[in-house]
Scaffold this active site. Structure first.
Site, PDB file in Angstrom:
ATOM      1  N   THR A   1       2.140 -11.395  10.171  1.00  0.00           N
ATOM      2  CA  THR A   1       1.017 -10.759   9.481  1.00  0.00           C
ATOM      3  C   THR A   1       0.449 -11.738   8.457  1.00  0.00           C
ATOM      4  O   THR A   1       1.108 -12.717   8.094  1.00  0.00           O
ATOM      5  CB  THR A   1       1.468  -9.493   8.732  1.00  0.00           C
ATOM      6  OG1 THR A   1       2.387  -9.868   7.691  1.00  0.00           O
ATOM      7  CG2 THR A   1       2.137  -8.494   9.673  1.00  0.00           C
TER       8      THR A   1
ATOM      9  N   TYR B   1       8.749  -8.512  -5.311  1.00  0.00           N
ATOM     10  CA  TYR B   1       8.577  -7.807  -4.040  1.00  0.00           C
ATOM     11  C   TYR B   1       9.852  -7.036  -3.682  1.00  0.00           C
ATOM     12  O   TYR B   1       9.814  -5.860  -3.326  1.00  0.00           O
ATOM     13  CB  TYR B   1       8.229  -8.825  -2.954  1.00  0.00           C
ATOM     14  CG  TYR B   1       8.033  -8.273  -1.576  1.00  0.00           C
ATOM     15  CD1 TYR B   1       6.791  -7.814  -1.152  1.00  0.00           C
ATOM     16  CD2 TYR B   1       9.091  -8.227  -0.657  1.00  0.00           C
ATOM     17  CE1 TYR B   1       6.604  -7.318   0.131  1.00  0.00           C
ATOM     18  CE2 TYR B   1       8.913  -7.737   0.621  1.00  0.00           C
ATOM     19  CZ  TYR B   1       7.670  -7.290   1.017  1.00  0.00           C
ATOM     20  OH  TYR B   1       7.498  -6.797   2.292  1.00  0.00           O
TER      21      TYR B   1
END
Length: 251
Positions: free
Chosen positions: A189, A152
């Site tokens: 989120t 990531y």
């Protein structure tokens, strides 16, 4: 009248999390939003919540054919694009030794190649705007050493550098298109919930100023996107904006 009245916007990964908040805020400020997501049902649900100011499309950002189809639809509908928010992302929790080649390739396909395709194939439409804005979603992971989020972080670092080259290219070509990056820290989120091992468990983010180490709300990012996409931000390009409650300045 909203800050983005009459503008045409595309948000990838718009079916949940930050993308959903971005779609909602852009529409609230007057933009017509194309909500795209690999999960077509999620995109459709977000577009239905927004109403007539949104169009849902299934979209795998790692697929060149999907990008061509999405841009083909926008070209037929409006012949231009004013706002591109490259938001779609995935996270794999694995350090440099544990990350597999397959995991690394998949993360790079979605968050690096996906952004490349979005910008490369979108510039002909964006160049027809009088104030085009590309927002490439990055992360504080591109500034720090987060070993458990190795792939990531690598993808976000690539997007951080790529975006500066895109900003310069647009100026050199005479395009009225700006390109900026946002670098949020922890935002409430589904992606963060999954990374923290609490998938589907949403925590409430309180109002007001938050303490150090707190998790932010999606609108803390979406509100800045609205400004960066507005005509008021005409002098801002090539910038990287930390949305991190001061995380990056703490010892």
């Amino acid at each position: 009248m909203g800050k983005l009245e009459g503008k045409i916007a595309l948000v990838t990964g718009g079916g949940s999390g930050l993308g959903k908040a971005d779609c909602q805020r852009l529409a609230e400020e007057g933009a017509l939003v194309y909500v795209t997501d690999v999960n077509a049902d999620a995109a459709t649900a977000v577009a239905a919540e927004i109403g007539g100011a949104a169009v849902a499309l299934r979209h795998d950002v790692s697929s060149e054919a999907d990008w061509q189809a999405v841009y083909g639809r926008i070209a037929r509908d409006h012949a231009r694009l004013d706002i591109l928010v490259n938001n779609a992302g995935i996270v794999v929790v694995a350090d440099p030794e544990a990350t597999t080649v397959e995991q690394f390739d998949r993360v790079m396909d979605v968050m690096c190649k996906g952004v490349f395709l979005g910008c490369k194939l979108g510039l002909p439409l964006l160049a027809k705007s009088e104030n085009g804005s590309i927002i490439n979603m990055c992360s504080t992971a591109s500034h720090f050493g987060y070993a458990p989020f190795f792939a990531y972080s690598a993808a976000k670092g690539a997007v951080r550098s790529m975006s500066k080259s895109i900003a310069v290219h647009c100026q050199d070509q005479g395009y009225k298109v700006r390109c900026n990056t946002l670098h949020p820290s922890s935002i409430e989120t589904p992606l963060i919930q999954s990374a923290e091992g609490r998938a589907g468990e949403e925590h409430e983010v309180p109002e007001g100023i938050l303490p150090p180490g707190a998790t932010g709300a999606p609108n803390d990012v979406a509100n800045l996107i609205v400004y960066l996409c507005s005509d008021e931000a005409r002098f801002l390009t090539g910038g990287e904006y930390l949305v991190d409650n001061g995380l990056s300045i703490r010892p």
